[in-house]
Design a protein around this motif. Structure first.
Motif, PDB file in Angstrom:
ATOM      1  N   GLY A 287       0.436 -24.318   5.828  1.00 31.29           N
ATOM      2  CA  GLY A 287      -0.728 -24.923   5.189  1.00 31.29           C
ATOM      3  C   GLY A 287      -2.026 -24.358   5.726  1.00 31.29           C
ATOM      4  N   LEU A 288      -2.091 -24.136   7.038  1.00 32.90           N
ATOM      5  CA  LEU A 288      -3.278 -23.528   7.636  1.00 32.90           C
ATOM      6  C   LEU A 288      -3.484 -22.105   7.126  1.00 32.90           C
ATOM      7  N   LEU A 289      -2.396 -21.375   6.971  1.00 36.94           N
ATOM      8  CA  LEU A 289      -2.507 -20.006   6.483  1.00 36.94           C
ATOM      9  C   LEU A 289      -2.981 -19.962   5.032  1.00 36.94           C
ATOM     10  N   VAL A 290      -2.496 -20.863   4.221  1.00 37.46           N
ATOM     11  CA  VAL A 290      -2.952 -20.920   2.829  1.00 37.46           C
ATOM     12  C   VAL A 290      -4.427 -21.320   2.775  1.00 37.46           C
ATOM     13  N   LEU A 291      -4.823 -22.284   3.586  1.00 33.03           N
ATOM     14  CA  LEU A 291      -6.234 -22.673   3.678  1.00 33.03           C
ATOM     15  C   LEU A 291      -7.088 -21.488   4.104  1.00 33.03           C
ATOM     16  N   THR A 292      -6.591 -20.725   5.070  1.00 31.44           N
ATOM     17  CA  THR A 292      -7.305 -19.545   5.546  1.00 31.44           C
ATOM     18  C   THR A 292      -7.432 -18.503   4.444  1.00 31.44           C
ATOM     19  N   LEU A 293      -6.354 -18.274   3.695  1.00 33.48           N
ATOM     20  CA  LEU A 293      -6.414 -17.312   2.594  1.00 33.48           C
ATOM     21  C   LEU A 293      -7.421 -17.732   1.532  1.00 33.48           C
ATOM     22  N   MET A 294      -7.458 -19.012   1.223  1.00 35.03           N
ATOM     23  CA  MET A 294      -8.426 -19.485   0.226  1.00 35.03           C
ATOM     24  C   MET A 294      -9.859 -19.313   0.737  1.00 35.03           C
ATOM     25  N   ALA A 295     -10.102 -19.649   1.995  1.00 40.00           N
ATOM     26  CA  ALA A 295     -11.447 -19.501   2.559  1.00 40.00           C
ATOM     27  C   ALA A 295     -11.834 -18.025   2.653  1.00 40.00           C
ATOM     28  N   LEU A 296     -10.889 -17.170   3.002  1.00 40.06           N
ATOM     29  CA  LEU A 296     -11.177 -15.737   3.050  1.00 40.06           C
ATOM     30  C   LEU A 296     -11.457 -15.188   1.655  1.00 40.06           C
ATOM     31  N   GLY A 297     -10.768 -15.705   0.659  1.00 39.37           N
ATOM     32  CA  GLY A 297     -11.059 -15.309  -0.723  1.00 39.37           C
ATOM     33  C   GLY A 297     -12.475 -15.679  -1.119  1.00 39.37           C
ATOM     34  N   ILE A 298     -12.916 -16.852  -0.700  1.00 42.11           N
ATOM     35  CA  ILE A 298     -14.298 -17.277  -0.962  1.00 42.11           C
ATOM     36  C   ILE A 298     -15.275 -16.357  -0.236  1.00 42.11           C
ATOM     37  N   GLN A 299     -14.924 -15.965   1.000  1.00 44.95           N
ATOM     38  CA  GLN A 299     -15.801 -15.064   1.738  1.00 44.95           C
ATOM     39  C   GLN A 299     -15.863 -13.682   1.079  1.00 44.95           C
ATOM     40  N   ILE A 300     -14.743 -13.221   0.549  1.00 40.98           N
ATOM     41  CA  ILE A 300     -14.738 -11.943  -0.167  1.00 40.98           C
ATOM     42  C   ILE A 300     -15.640 -12.037  -1.396  1.00 40.98           C
ATOM     43  N   LEU A 301     -15.572 -13.155  -2.104  1.00 44.32           N
ATOM     44  CA  LEU A 301     -16.456 -13.326  -3.261  1.00 44.32           C
ATOM     45  C   LEU A 301     -17.925 -13.352  -2.851  1.00 44.32           C
ATOM     46  N   ALA A 302     -18.215 -13.968  -1.710  1.00 44.33           N
ATOM     47  CA  ALA A 302     -19.604 -13.995  -1.227  1.00 44.33           C
ATOM     48  C   ALA A 302     -20.072 -12.588  -0.866  1.00 44.33           C
ATOM     49  N   LEU A 303     -19.199 -11.801  -0.243  1.00 41.56           N
ATOM     50  CA  LEU A 303     -19.559 -10.420   0.079  1.00 41.56           C
ATOM     51  C   LEU A 303     -19.738  -9.592  -1.190  1.00 41.56           C
TER      52      LEU A 303
END
Length: 136
Positions: free
Chosen positions: A51-67
Motif C-alpha cells: 500500500g505504501l508503494l502504491v501511494l508512493t507511485l501515485m505521488a511520484l506520478g503527480i510529481q512527474i506531472l508537476a515537472l
C-alpha cells in the motif's frame, strides 16, 4: 508566491516521504517495542508495504506531472530532480514486483527501501519546479 506546480510538488513529496518515514521510524519500532510476535510483524509488513508503494507511485506520478507542467521532458529528465523521480518510480515498481514474487525478505529489499527513502530526502532539498514562462 508559489504557483500550482510547486504546491502540488510539495504536497506529493510530503505525502510519500512522510508516509515512508513514519512507517519505518515510528510505526514499526512502536510495534516491535510493544512486543508483537515476529510472525505478526512480518504480516503487518506484507500488508502495509504494498500500500505504501502504491501511494508512493501515485505521488511520484503527480510529481512527474508537476515537472512536466513546468518544463519540457528533455529539460527536466536531465536534471537531478527529474532523475531522482524517475529512479524512485523504477525502484517502486521493482519493489512491487519483488513483493508479488515474495522476495521482500531478501537483504537487498531492505536496502531498496532505504534507497527509496534516501531519494525522497534528496528530493526534499531540490528546488521546487518553476512556473512556466508565458509568452504574450
Amino acid at each position: 508566491m508559489l504557483h500550482t506546480a510547486a504546491v502540488i510538488w510539495m504536497l506529493a513529496q510530503t505525502l510519500w516521504v512522510g508516509a515512508h518515514a513514519s512507517y519505518l521510524l515510528i510505526f514499526m519500532p512502536a510495534l516491535q517495542q510493544i512486543g508483537l510476535a515476529p510472525l505478526l510483524l512480518s504480516e503487518v509488513h506484507a500488508v502495509v508495504r504494498p500500500g505504501l508503494l502504491v501511494l508512493t507511485l501515485m505521488a511520484l506520478g503527480i510529481q512527474i506531472l508537476a515537472l512536466w507542467r513546468s518544463k519540457p521532458l528533455m529539460q527536466w529528465i536531465t536534471e537531478l530532480r527529474g532523475l531522482l523521480v524517475v529512479m524512485a518510480v523504477a525502484l517502486c515498481l521493482l519493489l512491487l514486483v519483488a513483493q508479488s514474487m515474495q522476495l521482500t525478505a531478501a537483504p537487498w529489499a531492505r536496502l531498496a527501501y532505504g534507497g527509496l527513502l534516501s531519494m525522497g530526502l534528496l528530493l526534499l532539498i531540490q528546488p521546487l519546479p518553476e512556473a512556466p514562462e508565458r509568452s504574450l
